[in-house]
Design a protein around this motif. Structure first.
Motif, PDB file in Angstrom:
ATOM      1  N   ILE A 121      43.119  43.775  39.599  1.00  0.00           N
ATOM      2  CA  ILE A 121      41.708  43.712  39.224  1.00  0.00           C
ATOM      3  C   ILE A 121      41.294  42.258  39.021  1.00  0.00           C
ATOM      4  CG2 ILE A 121      40.036  44.358  37.472  1.00  0.00           C
ATOM      5  CD1 ILE A 121      41.684  46.814  36.953  1.00  0.00           C
ATOM      6  N   LYS A 122      42.108  41.523  38.268  1.00  0.00           N
ATOM      7  CA  LYS A 122      41.737  40.137  37.971  1.00  0.00           C
ATOM      8  C   LYS A 122      41.615  39.324  39.258  1.00  0.00           C
ATOM      9  CE  LYS A 122      44.536  37.120  35.721  1.00  0.00           C
ATOM     10  NZ  LYS A 122      45.098  36.380  34.577  1.00  0.00           N
ATOM     11  N   GLN A 164      38.000  50.128  32.045  1.00  0.00           N
ATOM     12  CA  GLN A 164      39.207  49.329  31.978  1.00  0.00           C
ATOM     13  C   GLN A 164      39.312  48.627  30.632  1.00  0.00           C
ATOM     14  OE1 GLN A 164      41.463  49.368  34.283  1.00  0.00           O
ATOM     15  NE2 GLN A 164      40.243  50.634  35.646  1.00  0.00           N
ATOM     16  N   VAL A 176      38.552  46.208  47.663  1.00  0.00           N
ATOM     17  CA  VAL A 176      37.822  45.099  47.040  1.00  0.00           C
ATOM     18  C   VAL A 176      36.419  45.556  46.667  1.00  0.00           C
ATOM     19  CG1 VAL A 176      36.811  42.857  47.522  1.00  0.00           C
ATOM     20  CG2 VAL A 176      39.157  43.285  48.123  1.00  0.00           C
ATOM     21  N   TRP A 220      33.095  46.975  38.518  1.00  0.00           N
ATOM     22  CA  TRP A 220      32.868  45.964  37.493  1.00  0.00           C
ATOM     23  C   TRP A 220      31.405  45.588  37.383  1.00  0.00           C
ATOM     24  CZ3 TRP A 220      31.939  40.508  38.523  1.00  0.00           C
ATOM     25  CH2 TRP A 220      31.858  39.767  37.345  1.00  0.00           C
ATOM     26  N   ILE A 242      41.176  40.290  42.372  1.00  0.00           N
ATOM     27  CA  ILE A 242      40.087  40.675  43.265  1.00  0.00           C
ATOM     28  C   ILE A 242      38.744  40.205  42.724  1.00  0.00           C
ATOM     29  CG2 ILE A 242      38.809  42.689  44.072  1.00  0.00           C
ATOM     30  CD1 ILE A 242      41.363  43.971  44.778  1.00  0.00           C
ATOM     31  N   ILE A 243      38.521  40.374  41.423  1.00  0.00           N
ATOM     32  CA  ILE A 243      37.214  39.971  40.888  1.00  0.00           C
ATOM     33  C   ILE A 243      37.055  38.459  40.992  1.00  0.00           C
ATOM     34  CG2 ILE A 243      35.772  39.948  38.838  1.00  0.00           C
ATOM     35  CD1 ILE A 243      35.985  42.661  39.776  1.00  0.00           C
ATOM     36  N   THR A 274      46.452  45.441  36.293  1.00  0.00           N
ATOM     37  CA  THR A 274      45.483  44.469  35.798  1.00  0.00           C
ATOM     38  C   THR A 274      45.449  43.221  36.658  1.00  0.00           C
ATOM     39  OG1 THR A 274      47.215  43.815  34.283  1.00  0.00           O
ATOM     40  CG2 THR A 274      45.451  45.149  33.398  1.00  0.00           C
ATOM     41  N   LEU A 294      36.481  48.020  43.632  1.00  0.00           N
ATOM     42  CA  LEU A 294      36.750  47.372  42.352  1.00  0.00           C
ATOM     43  C   LEU A 294      35.585  46.509  41.909  1.00  0.00           C
ATOM     44  CD1 LEU A 294      40.482  46.400  42.586  1.00  0.00           C
ATOM     45  CD2 LEU A 294      39.403  47.769  40.843  1.00  0.00           C
ATOM     46  N   ALA A 295      35.029  45.751  42.853  1.00  0.00           N
ATOM     47  CA  ALA A 295      33.930  44.863  42.485  1.00  0.00           C
ATOM     48  C   ALA A 295      32.700  45.671  42.066  1.00  0.00           C
ATOM     49  CB  ALA A 295      33.607  43.931  43.647  1.00  0.00           C
ATOM     50  N   TRP A 307      36.499  40.333  33.379  1.00  0.00           N
ATOM     51  CA  TRP A 307      36.564  41.021  34.651  1.00  0.00           C
ATOM     52  C   TRP A 307      36.865  42.505  34.520  1.00  0.00           C
ATOM     53  CZ3 TRP A 307      39.902  36.959  33.408  1.00  0.00           C
ATOM     54  CH2 TRP A 307      41.171  37.333  32.981  1.00  0.00           C
ATOM     55  N   TYR A 308      36.912  43.033  33.315  1.00  0.00           N
ATOM     56  CA  TYR A 308      37.169  44.454  33.143  1.00  0.00           C
ATOM     57  C   TYR A 308      35.859  45.227  33.106  1.00  0.00           C
ATOM     58  CZ  TYR A 308      42.080  43.840  31.931  1.00  0.00           C
ATOM     59  OH  TYR A 308      43.413  43.573  31.956  1.00  0.00           O
TER      60      TYR A 308
END
Lengths: 760, 208
Positions: free
Chosen positions: B113-114, A113, A87, A94, B116-117, B110, A90-91, A108-109
């Protein structure tokens, strides 16, 4: 009445909302645990379970469950630590890109990405795609020019300030223990100190959330140290679900050691390195059983992180490199030079950082933590944006520096002059002369190096989660890469010198600057933290190649020798001393010739030792003694004349036992005699009922004679984890030595301020 | 009233769960853990066309400039011959050109990612709302307890004692309703955080 009856069913469920009352056998905040007692309690529990397991099948199954609960805890810790690390990765990915622009198709990409499926990327500009727009394009529809640059600059600074401000506010309001790296405090906790709330659920939540915010804000800090803290919080959380670990502080620390290994494992993608780091740096006692369990937890955590796949290529760490070009013996000389640089930088950083933290602790600077964070973030963002090497996140910088320049790289660092007729395959490019891009990159890297060295000193230790592995590795990688490019160009332009003639022929690929960057990173990290084996193992697990062990070891050993010449402490030990934690380091050697009489209390001129007698004190006398003094325990002697030692009683247990007795037992009043023997003493006929307290008495306290050398006493304290030790002469009690006394004595011998050992 | 051994052990075991906010945080944590464990199979199962690619990077060759080719093929077909289309060099040069190219198979998820964000942003949003509530709304609600507010300006031990007295009076007559117990637990948590804040920020005793 009806209400009470109706609520009584659900009353049991809501019991946890009530205030818990203290158990006999738990410890107070900021006190040290008694390792021997915890160990004997665990042995008792285990013996009871084993003896009951022969009674029935159900008891046997319960004993199996008890044996397996350790492994279940490790599995859960690995799963949660891996998930949280995924987590966080990834955060961070971004939010770091959010400072520069946003993806239009799905917000959110991150940048990479967003452009993943695009067909617009070219060889020269691999990051370009129409879906990702910088802030200047979005707001004023311009992508080039001065106004666009200034707008991007401004947005970068604003986002960085916003993230940092959010982070420090969350830390301040919800969990003040979430700031800092966490490793010095975890070291102290694992040595037996209790800090309630440091590994709590709120600390875990806030540390995870704010770690993402501060790393994304572009500050010069890393996430490895805080990930160890996060993993230990997970360990604490899961161990509180099983009574085997929640009730025994000694067993709980075994779980925490394993959790620390899992934390480093997911930070670096290095399970073995994580276990060795836990063994070398963090843990105090590390039995063999913990070794196997730590490895299991580290593996589960690494596997969980790999399943989440945060970097999109089944790698665990952003800067995993995989080249296998050989190195040559003559290159050991620059590697050792990098080791010397690492050691010098480590010493400089430790001294400057401790001086700055001491200033923050003692002067008015410490009264404005939020303002300090904002100012440092603003300065970092303003200086970092113009230089492309500091604008990108530090992990990406390290990844770029570690990478070898093949034909496919298009970055400025790889702008060598290519021979147009060359048709060699991608991984065997010979040494080439540097192009213009490389020279630009060199002076930009030099500026970045100076900036990082200076700003990390002020960043580490602020009231936000901050680690220092990544900044140290960045400093070392920049220095190493510069040295590597220098050696490479030297070898190319002067290939007829003696030193190069033997191993570097023109047209061969001799020097790999990426390897120099790795060696530099290892040297700087070793110089700051004084890690040895764990550092080398982490670095070669990062690179995936065993052929670079010798250069890494050479650099790590050199940096440790150079740094140790200036000061024995690593950064974590230095912070422990700065904060005054009662940590008795196993690495310190005590070589002075003092005796136990020199350290014991009471000294000359102090009031005599407060003791309890075995059967001649009343309850009122004892309560008065407890109220007037604040000692943690009292020795029990036969009588004030003979002073022969019977045992030792803890303050907390005395208070609880007296309170319980007054409430529940018949006839206990202030004049009741308190006795510690088996049989009550002879009393006149109409005296009140005596109070028997033998069960709280420790009948085997540790004693040394007054002529025992302090070297032996310190060794006993370290190896057995004692809290206090009684001093006798000819069987008579003379005094007491506590762990704080030992620490103060060691500080005095080392000419430090003994009053800086805090926590009463 | 002597507590039964069962309640005692329950207290000892769950004494760490003593505030409602930690209930919330516990729920969030378990949610994250569950989602994480669920993501592992979904990551495997959900391979939409957006999620896999074979990326071939070909450097400049003679008078052909460098180019990047992306195609959505499986791992065994991820090589220069299948992905580089149209081939910029004539047949006899293809092998030399392909030797220079490097092809890599990459996959991502994807959905992961979606999810988690979005979870992260909602956690941050919830924390910010709670912070706003604690700093703005809570003092207004607690107006009737203004006497404890006054004592805030006194020295710290008096402050601690008054707060302890307030919480003791709160929990004294065995508060029966759930709301009052939640209030008591929240007060205790606030006291803990205040103590931590004093230790770290004011007295600089820890984490300097």
């Amino acid at each position: 009445m009806v209400n009470a009856g109706a609520m009584s069913g659900s009353g049991n469920l809501m019991d946890f909302l009530d205030e818990p009352f203290p158990d006999v056998g738990t410890y107070e905040d900021f006190h040290t645990i008694d390792w021997l007692r915890e160990k004997s309690r665990d042995t008792d529990r285990h013996r009871k379970i084993t003896s009951k397991s022969k009674e029935s099948i159900w008891e046997f199954i319960k004993s199996l469950l008890d044996a397996w609960s350790g492994w279940v805890v490790m599995l859960l810790i690995g799963l949660l630590a891996g998930t949280l690390a995924g987590v966080i990765d990834l955060a961070v990915d971004w939010m770091t890109d959010l400072k520069e622009g946003v993806c239009l198709s799905a917000f959110w990409y991150s940048h990479e990405q967003c452009c993943w499926t695009s067909n617009e990327t070219t060889f020269e500009d691999r990051d370009k795609c129409p879906l990702w727009q910088k802030w200047s394009e979005l707001l004023v529809n311009q992508s080039e020019g001065a106004s666009a640059y200034i707008l991007n600059y401004l947005m970068y600074i604003l986002w960085a300030l916003l993230f940092a401000f959010l982070a420090v506010s969350l830390v301040r309001v919800f969990a003040p223990y979430a700031c800092g790296s966490g490793i010095p405090e975890i070291k102290t906790i694992l040595s037996g100190f209790i800090i309630r709330g440091y590994l709590g659920k709120w600390t875990l939540l806030i540390k995870t959330v704010t770690l993402v915010l501060v790393v994304s804000s572009g500050l010069s800090l890393g996430k490895e140290g805080p990930l160890v803290h996060v993993a230990c919080c997970c360990g604490n959380f899961f161990s509180s679900l099983f009574s085997k670990y929640s009730k025994n502080e000694g067993k709980r620390r075994e779980v925490l050691s394993a959790a620390a290994a899992a934390g480093v494992s997911v930070a670096f993608g290095a399970p073995i390195g994580g276990v060795l780091f836990s063994l070398e740096e963090v843990s105090y006692y590390f039995p063999l059983k913990t070794l196997w369990r730590s490895f299991f937890a580290a593996l589960v955590a690494a596997f969980t992180l790999r399943s989440i796949n945060p970097f999109g290529n089944s790698r665990l760490v952003l800067f995993y490199v995989e080249y296998h070009t050989p190195w040559y013996m003559a290159e050991l000389f620059p590697f050792i030079l990098l080791g010397v640089f690492g050691g010098l930088w480590g010493t400089l950083f430790i001294r400057c950082n401790i001086a700055w933290c001491r200033r923050r602790k003692t002067t008015r600077l410490g009264k404005y933590p939020v303002l300090e964070v904002i100012v440092v973030t603003a300065i970092t963002a303003i200086i970092a944006y113009p230089n492309p090497y500091t604008r990108q996140s530090t992990s990406e910088l390290i990844s770029e520096l570690f990478n070898d320049c093949g034909a496919l790289e298009s970055s400025q660092l790889c702008d060598y002059i290519n021979d147009p007729n060359m048709t060699r395959p991608v991984d065997d490019i010979p040494d080439r002369p540097a192009g213009v891009g490389v020279y630009t990159a060199m002076w930009q890297l030099a500026l970045a190096l100076i900036f990082k060295i200076v700003v990390t000193i002020f960043t580490f230790g602020m009231k936000i989660p901050s680690g220092l592995f990544i900044p140290s590795m960045a400093v070392g990688a920049i220095a190493g890469r510069m040295v590597g490019i220098g050696v490479e160009q030297l070898a190319y332009h002067h290939h007829d010198w003696i030193i190069f003639r033997n191993w570097c022929r023109p047209g061969a690929d001799c020097v790999t600057p990426g390897l120099y960057a790795m060696v530099g990173a290892a040297a700087c990290l070793g110089g700051v933290t004084r890690m040895t084996v764990s550092l080398v193992v982490i670095m070669f697990e990062l690179t995936g190649g065993l052929e670079y062990i010798v250069p890494l070891m050479a650099a790590a050993v050199t940096s440790k020798w150079v740094a140790d010449a200036f000061g024995k402490e690593g950064i974590y030990e230095a912070h422990i001393h700065l904060n005054g934690y009662p940590f008795l380091d196993v690495k310190d050697e005590f070589t002075h010739r003092t005796l136990a009489t020199d350290v014991m209390r009471p000294r000359r001129g102090e009031p005599p030792l407060s003791v309890l007698t075995q059967d001649s004190m009343t309850v009122e006398d004892v309560e008065m003694l407890i109220k007037e003094t604040d000692y943690n325990g009292f020795p029990v002697v036969v009588s004030r004349d003979s002073e022969r030692l019977i045992g030792f009683a803890q303050r907390r247990e005395l208070i609880l036992a007296i309170k319980n007795a007054r409430q529940r037992q018949e006839g206990i009043v202030s004049n009741s005699i308190m006795y510690f023997t088996e049989e009550p003493p002879e009393l006149p006929a109409n005296s009140p009922h005596p109070l028997k307290l033998r069960r709280i008495l420790n009948l085997s306290p540790f004693t040394v004679t007054d002529h025992t050398p302090m070297e032996t006493v310190v060794d006993i304290f370290r190896k057995l984890g004692l809290r206090q030790c009684l001093v006798t002469r000819s069987g008579r009690l003379l005094g007491i030595i506590t762990k704080k006394d030992v620490l103060r004595h060691m500080a005095q011998m080392a000419n430090q301020d003994p009053e800086s050992i805090m926590f009463n | 009233m002597p507590a039964s051994p069962l309640r005692k052990s329950l207290h000892a075991q769950v004494s760490g769960f003593a505030d409602p906010a930690s209930l919330i945080s516990m729920k969030l944590l378990s949610l994250v853990a569950v989602v994480g464990c669920l993501l592992v199979p979904t990551a495997e199962a959900n391979k939409s066309s957006e999620d896999i690619r074979c990326k071939c990077i070909c450097p400049p060759y003679r008078n052909i400039s460098g180019h990047i080719y992306n195609q959505n093929v499986s791992q065994k077909d991820c090589n220069c011959l299948h992905v580089v289309e149209p081939m910029p060099v004539p047949g006899h040069d293809v092998e030399a050109y392909c030797l220079l190219c490097e092809c890599r198979y990459e996959e991502r998820s994807t959905t992961t990612i979606k999810v988690i964000i979005v979870i992260y942003l909602s956690v941050v949003g919830a924390l910010l709302l709670y912070m706003a509530f604690l700093m703005l709304v809570d003092p207004l609600i607690r107006k009737p307890d203004a006497y404890t507010e006054q004592l805030h300006n006194e020295e710290e031990n008096e402050d601690a004692r008054s707060m302890a007295a307030a919480t003791a009076s709160l929990g004294g007559p065995r508060a029966n309703t759930v709301l009052e117990r939640v209030e008591g637990a929240q007060q205790r948590w606030k006291l803990q955080v205040q103590e931590q804040r004093k230790t770290v920020f004011d007295r600089h005793k820890m984490l300097s």
